[in-house]
Design a protein around this motif. Structure first.
Motif, PDB file in Angstrom:
ATOM      1  N   MET A 179      43.939  38.687  35.884  1.00 30.65           N
ATOM      2  CA  MET A 179      42.557  39.145  36.082  1.00 30.65           C
ATOM      3  C   MET A 179      42.613  40.533  36.714  1.00 30.65           C
ATOM      4  SD  MET A 179      41.099  35.504  37.531  1.00 30.65           S
ATOM      5  CE  MET A 179      42.638  35.194  38.385  1.00 30.65           C
ATOM      6  N   LEU A 180      42.245  41.533  35.954  1.00 29.62           N
ATOM      7  CA  LEU A 180      42.260  42.936  36.394  1.00 29.62           C
ATOM      8  C   LEU A 180      40.833  43.382  36.654  1.00 29.62           C
ATOM      9  CD1 LEU A 180      43.562  45.772  36.746  1.00 29.62           C
ATOM     10  CD2 LEU A 180      43.370  46.029  34.258  1.00 29.62           C
ATOM     11  N   SER A 181      40.587  43.864  37.872  1.00 29.20           N
ATOM     12  CA  SER A 181      39.221  44.254  38.241  1.00 29.20           C
ATOM     13  C   SER A 181      38.816  45.596  37.657  1.00 29.20           C
ATOM     14  CB  SER A 181      39.082  44.286  39.772  1.00 29.20           C
ATOM     15  OG  SER A 181      39.267  43.011  40.309  1.00 29.20           O
ATOM     16  N   ASN A 182      39.651  46.605  37.844  1.00 27.84           N
ATOM     17  CA  ASN A 182      39.255  47.953  37.430  1.00 27.84           C
ATOM     18  C   ASN A 182      40.492  48.791  37.184  1.00 27.84           C
ATOM     19  OD1 ASN A 182      38.116  50.424  36.932  1.00 27.84           O
ATOM     20  ND2 ASN A 182      37.047  50.589  38.882  1.00 27.84           N
ATOM     21  N   ILE A 183      40.830  49.008  35.945  1.00 24.10           N
ATOM     22  CA  ILE A 183      42.037  49.749  35.602  1.00 24.10           C
ATOM     23  C   ILE A 183      41.941  51.213  35.999  1.00 24.10           C
ATOM     24  CG2 ILE A 183      41.400  50.496  33.267  1.00 24.10           C
ATOM     25  CD1 ILE A 183      44.273  49.512  32.462  1.00 24.10           C
ATOM     26  N   TYR A 184      40.730  51.682  36.286  1.00 25.52           N
ATOM     27  CA  TYR A 184      40.557  53.077  36.705  1.00 25.52           C
ATOM     28  C   TYR A 184      40.780  53.260  38.204  1.00 25.52           C
ATOM     29  CZ  TYR A 184      38.402  53.325  32.104  1.00 25.52           C
ATOM     30  OH  TYR A 184      38.168  53.244  30.752  1.00 25.52           O
TER      31      TYR A 184
ATOM     32  N   SER B  32      37.590  46.343  33.506  1.00 25.16           N
ATOM     33  CA  SER B  32      38.079  44.998  33.798  1.00 25.16           C
ATOM     34  C   SER B  32      38.752  44.393  32.576  1.00 25.16           C
ATOM     35  CB  SER B  32      36.934  44.105  34.272  1.00 25.16           C
ATOM     36  OG  SER B  32      35.940  43.974  33.263  1.00 25.16           O
ATOM     37  N   ALA B  33      39.647  43.454  32.839  1.00 26.81           N
ATOM     38  CA  ALA B  33      40.329  42.711  31.779  1.00 26.81           C
ATOM     39  C   ALA B  33      40.671  41.327  32.309  1.00 26.81           C
ATOM     40  CB  ALA B  33      41.589  43.435  31.325  1.00 26.81           C
ATOM     41  N   TYR B  34      40.677  40.370  31.402  1.00 22.97           N
ATOM     42  CA  TYR B  34      40.937  38.979  31.765  1.00 22.97           C
ATOM     43  C   TYR B  34      41.606  38.325  30.572  1.00 22.97           C
ATOM     44  CZ  TYR B  34      39.731  34.100  33.083  1.00 22.97           C
ATOM     45  OH  TYR B  34      39.765  32.768  33.391  1.00 22.97           O
ATOM     46  N   PHE B  35      42.820  37.833  30.740  1.00 20.67           N
ATOM     47  CA  PHE B  35      43.545  37.319  29.573  1.00 20.67           C
ATOM     48  C   PHE B  35      44.604  36.324  29.996  1.00 20.67           C
ATOM     49  CE2 PHE B  35      45.596  41.131  31.121  1.00 20.67           C
ATOM     50  CZ  PHE B  35      46.951  40.870  31.072  1.00 20.67           C
ATOM     51  N   ARG B  36      44.992  35.530  29.034  1.00 18.03           N
ATOM     52  CA  ARG B  36      46.086  34.583  29.208  1.00 18.03           C
ATOM     53  C   ARG B  36      47.375  35.200  28.674  1.00 18.03           C
ATOM     54  NH1 ARG B  36      44.216  28.274  28.416  1.00 18.03           N
ATOM     55  NH2 ARG B  36      42.757  28.288  30.179  1.00 18.03           N
TER      56      ARG B  36
ATOM     57  N   GLY C 282      45.119  46.970  50.431  1.00 11.72           N
ATOM     58  CA  GLY C 282      43.905  46.562  51.106  1.00 11.72           C
ATOM     59  C   GLY C 282      42.647  46.788  50.298  1.00 11.72           C
ATOM     60  N   THR C 283      42.781  47.395  49.100  1.00 14.13           N
ATOM     61  CA  THR C 283      41.613  47.625  48.261  1.00 14.13           C
ATOM     62  C   THR C 283      41.063  46.289  47.750  1.00 14.13           C
ATOM     63  OG1 THR C 283      42.500  49.749  47.551  1.00 14.13           O
ATOM     64  CG2 THR C 283      40.761  48.794  46.203  1.00 14.13           C
ATOM     65  N   VAL C 284      39.767  46.125  47.830  1.00 13.47           N
ATOM     66  CA  VAL C 284      39.118  44.915  47.313  1.00 13.47           C
ATOM     67  C   VAL C 284      37.947  45.340  46.447  1.00 13.47           C
ATOM     68  CG1 VAL C 284      39.780  43.466  49.260  1.00 13.47           C
ATOM     69  CG2 VAL C 284      37.641  44.737  49.355  1.00 13.47           C
ATOM     70  N   GLN C 285      37.552  44.433  45.563  1.00 13.92           N
ATOM     71  CA  GLN C 285      36.420  44.729  44.689  1.00 13.92           C
ATOM     72  C   GLN C 285      35.667  43.440  44.392  1.00 13.92           C
ATOM     73  OE1 GLN C 285      37.186  47.380  41.479  1.00 13.92           O
ATOM     74  NE2 GLN C 285      35.417  46.769  40.300  1.00 13.92           N
TER      75      GLN C 285
ATOM     76  N   GLU D 210      49.710  29.746  36.805  1.00 14.19           N
ATOM     77  CA  GLU D 210      49.360  30.753  37.814  1.00 14.19           C
ATOM     78  C   GLU D 210      48.192  31.620  37.352  1.00 14.19           C
ATOM     79  OE1 GLU D 210      51.340  34.610  40.139  1.00 14.19           O
ATOM     80  OE2 GLU D 210      52.532  33.442  38.708  1.00 14.19           O
ATOM     81  N   ARG D 211      47.299  31.921  38.269  1.00 15.30           N
ATOM     82  CA  ARG D 211      46.243  32.919  38.049  1.00 15.30           C
ATOM     83  C   ARG D 211      46.520  34.096  38.976  1.00 15.30           C
ATOM     84  NH1 ARG D 211      43.221  28.076  37.286  1.00 15.30           N
ATOM     85  NH2 ARG D 211      42.150  28.099  35.258  1.00 15.30           N
ATOM     86  N   ARG D 212      46.695  35.258  38.397  1.00  8.36           N
ATOM     87  CA  ARG D 212      47.049  36.444  39.160  1.00  8.36           C
ATOM     88  C   ARG D 212      45.947  37.473  39.059  1.00  8.36           C
ATOM     89  NH1 ARG D 212      51.925  39.208  39.054  1.00  8.36           N
ATOM     90  NH2 ARG D 212      52.866  37.155  38.838  1.00  8.36           N
ATOM     91  N   GLY D 213      45.505  37.982  40.188  1.00 10.77           N
ATOM     92  CA  GLY D 213      44.478  39.008  40.185  1.00 10.77           C
ATOM     93  C   GLY D 213      44.989  40.304  40.782  1.00 10.77           C
ATOM     94  N   CYS D 214      44.485  41.428  40.291  1.00  3.14           N
ATOM     95  CA  CYS D 214      44.788  42.722  40.890  1.00  3.14           C
ATOM     96  C   CYS D 214      43.548  43.605  40.746  1.00  3.14           C
ATOM     97  CB  CYS D 214      46.003  43.389  40.266  1.00  3.14           C
ATOM     98  SG  CYS D 214      45.889  43.689  38.500  1.00  3.14           S
ATOM     99  N   VAL D 215      43.455  44.572  41.645  1.00  2.00           N
ATOM    100  CA  VAL D 215      42.294  45.455  41.639  1.00  2.00           C
ATOM    101  C   VAL D 215      42.450  46.534  40.589  1.00  2.00           C
ATOM    102  CG1 VAL D 215      40.945  47.092  43.009  1.00  2.00           C
ATOM    103  CG2 VAL D 215      41.774  44.972  44.039  1.00  2.00           C
ATOM    104  N   GLY D 216      43.606  47.200  40.598  1.00  7.54           N
ATOM    105  CA  GLY D 216      43.829  48.296  39.656  1.00  7.54           C
ATOM    106  C   GLY D 216      45.307  48.466  39.393  1.00  7.54           C
TER     107      GLY D 216
END
Length: 776
Positions: free
Chosen positions: A508-513, A569-573, A617-620, A605-611
């Motif tokens: 789960m990617l929040s913001n690739i920018y 954003s992106a969300y994929f298996r 410490g960046t959160v979104q 596993e579900r993995r999340g990242c901001v960018g």
């Protein structure tokens, strides 16, 4: 003997009562111990280029003692040092007249200061009044990779060592053998202690009767054992045809360790050195239920549990980069999920970060700054995770987060050179005090050209420079000093894996920018490419087989692409248990940025990242992100010839359709036909080399350490400009799919093959499709 010491001290004007804790030195054994300690002090001064009687040595000894007294007086459990401070004041007064004293008087003052310092250091409340467990060992001398593979001890005909209990640390060298000849001829490595101090873990490799070949069933390896601190309960925990080492007790009662069980080899080795890949594993306390936790494609070392319950370890990370650098610190959860970089994988100013160890009651981690082309050892460093950062201009590790604890020892295999002495196996007691192994000898290994084994002793060290010998035995190294005392158990982090995901996981990617390099939406990201990096098989020899232009590179295949939404954003298996690498791609099919590392998922596993390398410490807020308003994307397969990689199927058809009519060898010197060549490739592939740029271990690389946005191979290769000029000149007209095939090939590091197998490579060279490897 005591009277002699008193008379010498009185001769220089001091009336001192030497209350030194270990009693009156009145017999031969005590006198011998004193001589060894004082000889060690002399050797410490010698490595600094001076004698103990030199005024600078006395001044430094006073400064260290003063700093030690201040630290222990201000500690949470302060020592009463009133009497000792009076003695120290007298020594300071005598030092003011040191230039007028004889050499013997100066030496007596130096010894008096050092004995006062030693007794005070040994009274430190952080040092338990218990025995230490430690290991004696011999090492195969070459580089750190060989240390933990039992084959090489047969290769070098090396044996010896054991696990011991040091009964009175600091007061005697008396020690007890915990193994007592219950194991056959062999070698010992990597020691650990359970949190309750009731079980000692270590690795042992039996020597083969005669040196076997690497693939022989007679080859031995390191296996894990346990024993009680009193020597009872010796049990072998692992077996089979693997090397298992680096035991690490886990808060849940299990044991993490490093093992060759994942399979495969590194990519940069010589014919004589079959170096298997070992990565992070875990098992139950009884040796059952062994699981692979890390699917990294090259080697890893030295797991330890952080104070927060996660595992810190060393990863050798050279995807499309130098194989002689980038041994950084990584962290994962104890179930193998969420592996993240901590420090050291994006710098060449420290070559390798070994033996990380959390510091009690601190967020900091101590490690050994070591070298690739040497055995483990080097300078002691502390890193503060809260201050870790990447430079926003270069993407490299900012060294502002580290502290050099032992600046007298340089960082090996860097521009600083090679050290004349080294540290090993630190056990920090606090940010100021540490147990450690130390050698006065140069770091051994092929890089510093030190071919013989060296000798280390056990020491109590502090940040002020005091180093007090606890144990040393001529002819063998003493390593891994651990107090035989219980210690707090970090929290056991429960697994969050979802069994409903089966053998897959989700990203789960929040913001690739949102990147280290700032936000840039002028060239929007359309998709993410997902590569599977294929660990090396078939052979351990560098460039046998060669995959493409790049030196010692990985084979790979494109699993496919997933969309990136307009908000980034992106969300994929994605499949679990395989090494993965990502590239962000624009509408033309060119990569904007890409990984030169890998990641992986555990099943469920579900993995999340901001960018991408966003600030720590960046959160979104993810509630309104577009990708999360729908089910996860399914990876869309890529072009023919990308799974696995195949230049003849991905690129050669484009050349046949548009280029060979001119570039066929008859009318033009650039021949792009598909005939095979003696180097294992094709004529077209070899002819395109001058017009292509790639990432690698070597001089041809675009950038040696990190990748910057806009500097991916399709953007910087002359071939792209040439093809665009041909289009502007109406000489060719590639379809959108053909442009994307060219860009994909370039951004995939312009590789030719996607397999290490001779039969599959032959099929690929002939233009045939081969099946992708199994995902596990």
């Amino acid at each position: 003997m005591r009277g002699d010491v008193i008379r010498i001290v009185m001769h220089i004007g001091l009336i001192v009562v030497l209350a030194l804790g270990w009693g009156v030195i009145g017999n031969a054994e005590d006198a011998a111990f004193q001589q060894v300690i004082e000889a060690d002090w002399a050797q410490q001064e010698e490595r600094l280029g001076r004698q103990p009687s030199d005024p600078t040595a006395i001044a430094d000894a006073l400064a260290r003692t003063t700093a030690l007294f201040q630290a222990l007086s201000a500690a949470p459990q302060p020592l009463d040092l009133s009497n000792a401070n009076q003695t120290l004041t007298q020594y300071q007064e005598q030092a003011l007249e040191i230039e007028t004293r004889s050499g013997s008087e100066r030496l007596a003052l130096y010894h008096a200061i050092r004995w006062l310092n030693r007794e005070t250091a040994l009274r430190n409340p952080l040092l338990p009044s218990t025995p230490l467990v430690f290991m004696k060992r011999h090492r195969f001398i070459c580089q750190m990779l060989h240390e933990y593979l039992g084959y090489f001890y047969d290769y070098g005909d090396i044996a010896g060592g054991g696990v011991y209990r040091l009964e009175k640390p600091g007061y005697s060298f008396e020690h007890t053998d915990l193994i007592q000849d219950r194991l056959p001829k062999g070698n010992f490595t990597t020691l650990a202690l359970a949190y309750d101090a009731q079980t000692v873990y270590f690795a042992f490799a039996e020597r083969a009767p005669q040196k076997p070949e690497y693939d022989s069933p007679e080859r031995r390896g390191f296996h894990l054992y346990q024993v009680k601190p009193d020597g009872s309960g010796l049990v072998q925990l692992t077996d089979e045809h693997f090397d298992d080492f680096d035991p690490c007790p886990l808060p849940d009662g299990g044991l993490a360790f490093m093992s060759t069980r994942r399979g495969g080899f590194g990519r940069c080795h010589n014919p004589w050195e079959p170096l298997a890949t070992y990565t992070l594993h875990r098992m139950n306390a009884d040796g059952g239920a062994i699981q692979t936790l890390s699917f990294h494609e090259t080697n890893e070392w030295h797991p330890q549990v952080l104070n927060d319950g996660r595992i810190v370890y060393t990863r050798w990370d050279y995807v499309d980069r130098s194989a002689a650098h980038f041994h950084g610190l990584w962290i994962s959860n104890p179930d193998g999920t969420n592996p993240i970089h901590l420090f050291g994988s994006y710098t060449q100013r420290i070559n390798a970060c070994y033996q990380p160890h959390p510091i009690p009651h601190s967020r900091k981690v101590m490690f050994v700054a070591g070298a690739h082309h040497a055995d483990v050892g080097g300078s002691l460093v502390m890193v503060d995770p809260e201050r870790v950062a990447l430079d926003p201009q270069t993407g490299e590790d900012d060294l502002g987060s580290i502290e050099r604890v032992t600046p007298s020892v340089c960082f090996p295999e860097t521009e600083e050179g090679w050290p004349d002495s080294y540290f090993h196996s630190p056990w920090p007691l606090s940010e100021d005090f540490y147990l450690v192994s130390f050698s006065f000898d140069p770091l051994p290994g092929m890089g510093p050209n030190v071919a013989s084994d060296t000798e280390t002793g056990l020491y109590l060290l502090d940040r002020f420079g005091t180093m007090e010998l606890l144990f040393r035995e001529p002819g063998i190294s003493a390593m891994y000093p651990i107090p035989l005392a219980p210690r707090p158990v970090p929290p056991a982090i429960p697994s969050q894996r979802d069994p409903q995901l089966g053998e897959e996981g989700e990203f789960m990617l929040s913001n690739i920018y949102n990147t280290l390099y700032g936000t840039d939406t002028t060239n929007p990201v359309q998709s993410l490419r997902i590569f599977q990096i294929l660990p090396k098989s078939e052979t351990h020899v560098a460039n046998q087989p060669r995959i493409g232009y790049a030196n010692a590179e990985s084979a790979r295949m494109l699993l496919g692409e997933v969309p990136v939404e307009p908000d980034g954003s992106a969300y994929f298996r994605a499949p679990a248990n395989v090494p993965l690498a990502f590239q962000s791609v624009d509408a033309s099919g060119r990569a904007i940025h890409g990984m030169r590392s890998i990641t992986y998922l555990q099943p469920g596993e579900r993995r999340g990242c901001v960018g991408c390398h966003e600030s720590r410490g960046t959160v979104q807020n993810t509630q309104r992100l577009q990708a999360f308003q729908r089910p996860p994307s399914v990876i869309a397969a890529g072009l023919d010839g990308s799974k696995p990689w195949s230049f003849p199927r991905l690129v050669q058809p484009v050349l046949e359709a548009h280029c060979i009519q001119c570039h066929n060898g008859d009318a033009h010197p650039l021949n792009l036909r598909s005939q095979p060549t003696e180097d294992g490739f094709t004529l077209a592939y070899g002819q395109l080399r001058p017009y292509v740029r790639w990432y690698e271990w070597g001089d041809a690389t675009i950038r040696p350490i990190t990748t910057l946005p806009g500097q991916m191979p399709a953007s910087v290769s002359p071939l792209t400009r040439i093809l665009e000029e041909h289009r502007w000149q109406n000489r060719i007209e590639l379809s959108e799919a053909e442009w994307k095939a060219i860009f994909l090939w370039l951004d995939g590091n312009a590789s030719f093959y996607g397999s290490y197998s001779p039969s599959e490579r032959l099929a690929q060279r002939q233009g045939e499709a081969i099946p992708p490897p199994a995902l596990q």
